[in-house]
Design a protein around this motif. Structure first.
Motif, PDB file in Angstrom:
ATOM      1  N   ILE A  89       0.913  -1.235   0.169  1.00 39.36           N
ATOM      2  CA  ILE A  89      -0.031  -0.159  -0.051  1.00 39.36           C
ATOM      3  C   ILE A  89       0.977   1.175  -0.174  1.00 39.36           C
ATOM      4  O   ILE A  89       1.772   1.103   0.808  1.00 39.36           O
ATOM      5  N   LYS A  90       0.658   2.108  -0.846  1.00 37.54           N
ATOM      6  CA  LYS A  90       1.418   3.213  -0.911  1.00 37.54           C
ATOM      7  C   LYS A  90       0.593   4.488  -0.584  1.00 37.54           C
ATOM      8  O   LYS A  90      -0.615   4.496  -1.009  1.00 37.54           O
ATOM      9  N   VAL A  91       0.931   5.694   0.257  1.00 32.90           N
ATOM     10  CA  VAL A  91       0.612   6.956   0.416  1.00 32.90           C
ATOM     11  C   VAL A  91       1.052   8.031  -0.068  1.00 32.90           C
ATOM     12  O   VAL A  91       2.250   8.066  -0.056  1.00 32.90           O
ATOM     13  N   TRP A  92       0.307   8.726  -0.713  1.00 31.55           N
ATOM     14  CA  TRP A  92       0.667   9.941  -1.445  1.00 31.55           C
ATOM     15  C   TRP A  92       0.182  11.299  -0.773  1.00 31.55           C
ATOM     16  O   TRP A  92      -0.718  11.381  -0.365  1.00 31.55           O
ATOM     17  N   ASN A  93       1.119  12.375  -0.864  1.00 35.03           N
ATOM     18  CA  ASN A  93       0.712  13.673  -0.392  1.00 35.03           C
ATOM     19  C   ASN A  93       0.207  14.461  -1.672  1.00 35.03           C
ATOM     20  O   ASN A  93       0.736  14.598  -2.538  1.00 35.03           O
ATOM     21  N   MET A  94      -1.062  14.839  -1.555  1.00 38.40           N
ATOM     22  CA  MET A  94      -1.650  15.588  -2.727  1.00 38.40           C
ATOM     23  C   MET A  94      -1.380  16.975  -2.925  1.00 38.40           C
ATOM     24  O   MET A  94      -1.469  17.387  -4.092  1.00 38.40           O
ATOM     25  N   PHE A  95      -1.055  17.620  -1.804  1.00 36.71           N
ATOM     26  CA  PHE A  95      -0.806  18.968  -1.978  1.00 36.71           C
ATOM     27  C   PHE A  95       0.535  19.144  -2.842  1.00 36.71           C
ATOM     28  O   PHE A  95       0.718  19.887  -3.791  1.00 36.71           O
ATOM     29  N   ARG A  96       1.405  18.447  -2.556  1.00 39.48           N
ATOM     30  CA  ARG A  96       2.945  18.411  -3.340  1.00 39.48           C
ATOM     31  C   ARG A  96       2.767  17.278  -4.283  1.00 39.48           C
ATOM     32  O   ARG A  96       4.018  17.238  -5.198  1.00 39.48           O
ATOM     33  N   GLN A  97       1.929  16.456  -4.485  1.00 41.68           N
ATOM     34  CA  GLN A  97       1.816  15.359  -5.651  1.00 41.68           C
ATOM     35  C   GLN A  97       3.298  14.714  -5.269  1.00 41.68           C
ATOM     36  O   GLN A  97       3.786  14.383  -6.405  1.00 41.68           O
ATOM     37  N   ARG A  98       3.392  14.022  -4.025  1.00 39.92           N
ATOM     38  CA  ARG A  98       4.609  13.344  -3.970  1.00 39.92           C
ATOM     39  C   ARG A  98       4.194  12.019  -3.218  1.00 39.92           C
ATOM     40  O   ARG A  98       3.424  12.200  -2.198  1.00 39.92           O
ATOM     41  N   PHE A  99       4.934  11.110  -3.454  1.00 39.65           N
ATOM     42  CA  PHE A  99       4.984   9.740  -2.719  1.00 39.65           C
ATOM     43  C   PHE A  99       5.554  10.088  -1.388  1.00 39.65           C
ATOM     44  O   PHE A  99       6.531  10.572  -1.172  1.00 39.65           O
ATOM     45  N   LEU A 100       4.894   9.349  -0.199  1.00 36.89           N
ATOM     46  CA  LEU A 100       5.159   9.503   0.864  1.00 36.89           C
ATOM     47  C   LEU A 100       6.077   8.291   1.790  1.00 36.89           C
ATOM     48  O   LEU A 100       7.178   8.176   2.004  1.00 36.89           O
ATOM     49  N   TYR A 101       5.078   7.114   1.592  1.00 42.31           N
ATOM     50  CA  TYR A 101       5.779   6.030   2.259  1.00 42.31           C
ATOM     51  C   TYR A 101       4.875   4.828   1.643  1.00 42.31           C
ATOM     52  O   TYR A 101       3.690   4.988   1.246  1.00 42.31           O
ATOM     53  N   SER A 102       5.640   3.633   1.865  1.00 42.38           N
ATOM     54  CA  SER A 102       4.924   2.361   1.699  1.00 42.38           C
ATOM     55  C   SER A 102       4.545   1.565   2.847  1.00 42.38           C
ATOM     56  O   SER A 102       5.331   1.785   4.039  1.00 42.38           O
ATOM     57  N   LEU A 103       3.543   0.693   2.883  1.00 42.62           N
ATOM     58  CA  LEU A 103       3.169  -0.213   3.886  1.00 42.62           C
ATOM     59  C   LEU A 103       3.454  -1.626   3.522  1.00 42.62           C
ATOM     60  O   LEU A 103       2.849  -2.155   2.277  1.00 42.62           O
ATOM     61  N   TYR A 104       4.190  -2.479   4.012  1.00 40.86           N
ATOM     62  CA  TYR A 104       4.547  -3.735   3.562  1.00 40.86           C
ATOM     63  C   TYR A 104       4.224  -4.904   4.721  1.00 40.86           C
ATOM     64  O   TYR A 104       4.929  -4.667   5.705  1.00 40.86           O
ATOM     65  N   ARG A 105       3.364  -5.781   4.633  1.00 39.56           N
ATOM     66  CA  ARG A 105       3.080  -6.850   5.597  1.00 39.56           C
ATOM     67  C   ARG A 105       2.483  -7.930   4.921  1.00 39.56           C
ATOM     68  O   ARG A 105       2.382  -8.928   5.464  1.00 39.56           O
ATOM     69  N   HIS A 106       1.563  -7.789   3.882  1.00 39.44           N
ATOM     70  CA  HIS A 106       1.069  -8.636   3.171  1.00 39.44           C
ATOM     71  C   HIS A 106       1.874  -9.506   2.282  1.00 39.44           C
ATOM     72  O   HIS A 106       2.693  -8.953   1.888  1.00 39.44           O
ATOM     73  N   THR A 107       1.360 -10.560   2.148  1.00 40.06           N
ATOM     74  CA  THR A 107       2.242 -11.752   1.560  1.00 40.06           C
ATOM     75  C   THR A 107       1.458 -12.063   0.171  1.00 40.06           C
ATOM     76  O   THR A 107       2.151 -12.821  -0.554  1.00 40.06           O
ATOM     77  N   HIS A 108       0.340 -11.571  -0.465  1.00 40.67           N
ATOM     78  CA  HIS A 108      -0.151 -11.748  -1.627  1.00 40.67           C
ATOM     79  C   HIS A 108      -0.632 -10.389  -2.117  1.00 40.67           C
ATOM     80  O   HIS A 108      -0.482  -9.440  -1.450  1.00 40.67           O
ATOM     81  N   TRP A 109      -1.272 -10.519  -3.237  1.00 45.19           N
ATOM     82  CA  TRP A 109      -1.880  -9.354  -3.792  1.00 45.19           C
ATOM     83  C   TRP A 109      -2.702  -8.598  -2.949  1.00 45.19           C
ATOM     84  O   TRP A 109      -3.579  -9.216  -2.065  1.00 45.19           O
ATOM     85  N   VAL A 110      -2.555  -7.198  -2.657  1.00 49.60           N
ATOM     86  CA  VAL A 110      -3.549  -6.247  -2.114  1.00 49.60           C
ATOM     87  C   VAL A 110      -4.680  -5.895  -2.874  1.00 49.60           C
ATOM     88  O   VAL A 110      -4.211  -5.170  -4.004  1.00 49.60           O
ATOM     89  N   ARG A 111      -5.956  -6.046  -2.617  1.00 52.49           N
ATOM     90  CA  ARG A 111      -6.909  -5.816  -3.137  1.00 52.49           C
ATOM     91  C   ARG A 111      -7.515  -4.397  -3.083  1.00 52.49           C
ATOM     92  O   ARG A 111      -8.189  -3.805  -3.888  1.00 52.49           O
ATOM     93  N   CYS A 112      -7.431  -3.815  -1.723  1.00 45.79           N
ATOM     94  CA  CYS A 112      -8.088  -2.685  -1.573  1.00 45.79           C
ATOM     95  C   CYS A 112      -7.512  -2.118  -0.499  1.00 45.79           C
ATOM     96  O   CYS A 112      -7.078  -2.745   0.628  1.00 45.79           O
ATOM     97  N   ALA A 113      -7.378  -0.740  -0.217  1.00 45.32           N
ATOM     98  CA  ALA A 113      -7.025   0.124   0.940  1.00 45.32           C
ATOM     99  C   ALA A 113      -7.905   1.325   1.069  1.00 45.32           C
ATOM    100  O   ALA A 113      -8.004   1.904   0.202  1.00 45.32           O
ATOM    101  N   LYS A 114      -8.338   1.429   2.246  1.00 43.08           N
ATOM    102  CA  LYS A 114      -9.389   2.578   2.530  1.00 43.08           C
ATOM    103  C   LYS A 114      -8.708   3.243   3.868  1.00 43.08           C
ATOM    104  O   LYS A 114      -8.456   2.669   4.872  1.00 43.08           O
ATOM    105  N   PHE A 115      -8.808   4.638   3.815  1.00 42.08           N
ATOM    106  CA  PHE A 115      -8.662   5.496   4.703  1.00 42.08           C
ATOM    107  C   PHE A 115      -9.972   5.337   5.944  1.00 42.08           C
ATOM    108  O   PHE A 115     -11.234   5.220   5.426  1.00 42.08           O
ATOM    109  N   SER A 116      -9.708   5.706   7.270  1.00 49.05           N
ATOM    110  CA  SER A 116     -10.720   5.664   8.350  1.00 49.05           C
ATOM    111  C   SER A 116     -11.337   6.941   8.066  1.00 49.05           C
ATOM    112  O   SER A 116     -10.552   7.890   7.316  1.00 49.05           O
ATOM    113  N   PRO A 117     -12.346   7.531   8.720  1.00 51.38           N
ATOM    114  CA  PRO A 117     -12.895   8.784   8.415  1.00 51.38           C
ATOM    115  C   PRO A 117     -12.043   9.816   9.047  1.00 51.38           C
ATOM    116  O   PRO A 117     -12.165  11.097   8.469  1.00 51.38           O
TER     117      PRO A 117
END
Length: 471
Positions: A145-173
């Motif tokens: 899962i990768k997280v991007w900064n929309m104001f600067r249009q830049r990549f911020l960081y990656s999240l790695y713990r899954h061992t197979h394809w990641v199908r979906c990622a959602k922010f909490s409210p």
């Protein structure tokens, strides 16, 4: 266009019970849209509810106007199946993911200008804006899962713990958590502050195709490949509800803004509406021919849209209480303040975690490859960064909030960082950008090597079985 609807549960109350109340009607099919040439993979309403964005296997995005006889726009740019689409909270941007390994940001107007983000090394499966619009989360078959900064249009960081394809990622409210689901049969919850996995739900039968938070962020719903829909309370690590109402895999779910209802889309060709307060199925809707891949409520909850293998987009009107979208957002984000005390303890697991104290992420502090169309970079950047350029059609409140939005960023006189230090930091960020691109290339090579090694091991096992059988 014919549609069928089945009402489940108790019948409508006697008319005498409804005096003084708005009489409830069954959900009805209002209209349908035809324009895509292949299956619909994703739908999303604009914040105003006046526009509908759709993604398809035909590699196009389409922007529909909910008014009758209005013109639709087709956005061309992706080179492979478009897997996900979502409006930003202000409606001034449209994000899309594709099997061409890219993420695109579009201006949702008739010109359809876009910028391209490249960081994933495999097809991208989903995009999701944080509720304040400052960040974008993307999930990919590269297991990250990768997280991007929309104001600067830049990549911020990656999240790695899954061992197979990641199908979906959602922010909490409130934006402080991310939930993700993978074909490794796990659902993981991440803390966006320290980038750690803080909770994990496993399933031994099937994997989740889709996952999302309920409007107040205390529960998550998963759409299972094993035909089930599950509701988890993340405050106590407890499975609250388990529905087995479909005869095929569940591909997508969407919460009504009130949080009282959940609509599901399935490969069995039906949509089903669940009453979460009573824990029962109340409607089955049959309008599609073939599997239904996506469904989404409008921000106010008065409409919902669905799409599937028949390449049609259906627009439905609900019978639920109308909600004021702004009031709902304020209620769900009332704790989203920089000065507010942390409340993540409310939703952390109350039992000890085996993963505590381990940092399993790869983090960088700056952008990865974010490529903008050369002849449009300055203009697009202006649209993304300057609130005064927001279209009033896409964001009705943009002009009213112009001064407020601009004031969020410090002026030159208010900055406490010296100019020389700022230049040095910019240079460091440029170097980090090069380094991040190098890491991305290495990651891609490692993924390919891993796949080849897996194939070799499987072939070796087959040969061993053949030799053992002959002997």
């Amino acid at each position: 266009m014919a549609s069928a609807l089945v009402r489940r549960g108790w019948g409508a109350p006697p008319r005498s019970w409804c005096r003084g109340l708005r009489r409830q009607e069954d959900p009805v099919l209002e209209r349908y849209f035809k324009g895509h040439k292949a299956a619909i993979t994703s739908v999303d309403f604009s914040p105003s509810g006046k526009q509908l964005a759709t993604a398809s296997w035909d590699t196009f995005l389409m922007l529909w106007n909910c008014k009758p006889q209005a013109r639709a726009f087709r956005f061309v740019g992706h080179k492979d199946v478009v897997t996900s689409v979502q409006f930003s909270p202000h409606g001034n941007l449209l994000a899309s993911a594709s099997r061409d390994r890219t993420v695109r940001l579009w201006i949702p107007d008739k010109r359809g200008k876009s910028s391209e983000f490249k960081a994933h090394t495999a097809p991208v499966r989903s995009v999701d804006f944080s509720a304040d619009g400052q960040f974008l989360a993307t999930a990919s078959e590269d297991k990250s899962i990768k997280v991007w900064n929309m104001f600067r249009q830049r990549f911020l960081y990656s999240l790695y713990r899954h061992t197979h394809w990641v199908r979906c990622a959602k922010f909490s409210p409130d934006g402080r958590l991310i939930v993700s689901c993978s074909e490794d049969k796990t659902i993981k919850i991440w803390d966006t502050t320290n980038k750690q996995c803080v909770n994990n739900f496993s399933d031994s039968v099937g994997f989740a195709n889709f996952v999302d938070f309920n409007p107040n962020g205390t529960c998550i719903a998963s759409a299972g490949s094993d035909h089930t829909v599950k509701i988890w309370d993340i405050r106590v690590n407890k499975l609250l509800q388990h529905y087995q109402v479909h005869s095929g895999g569940v591909n997508c779910v969407s919460f009504h803004p009130s949080g009282h209802y959940l609509i599901t889309a399935s490969s069995d060709g039906t949509l089903k509406i669940l009453d979460l307060l009573e824990g029962r199925l109340i409607y089955t809707l049959q309008g599609h021919t073939g599997p239904v891949f996506t469904v989404s409520f409008s921000k106010g909850g008065e409409l919902f849209s669905s799409g599937g293998a028949d390449a049609q987009v259906l627009l439905w009107r609900t019978n639920f209480d109308d909600l004021n979208c702004k009031d709902m957002i304020k209620r769900n984000l009332k704790r989203l303040h920089f000065d507010a005390s942390p409340h993540l303890a409310d939703i952390y697991p109350r039992t000890p975690h085996p993963h505590e104290g381990k940092i399993e992420t790869i983090e960088t502090t700056d952008t990865t490859t974010v490529r903008t169309l050369a002849d449009k970079s300055e203009e697009i950047s202006g649209y993304f960064l300057n609130p005064s350029l927001l279209s009033t059609e896409c964001c009705p409140t943009a002009l009213k909030k112009k001064t407020e939005d601009v004031s969020d960023f410090p002026s030159e006189s208010q900055r406490s960082i010296p100019l020389a230090l700022t230049d040095a930091l910019e240079h460091i960020m440029e170097q980090l950008n090069v380094l991040t691109q190098t890491v991305s290339i290495l990651e891609q090579r490692l993924t390919l090597t891993e796949d080849k090694l897996k194939d070799c091991l499987e072939n070796q096992q087959r040969l061993f079985n053949v030799i053992q059988h002959k002997s």
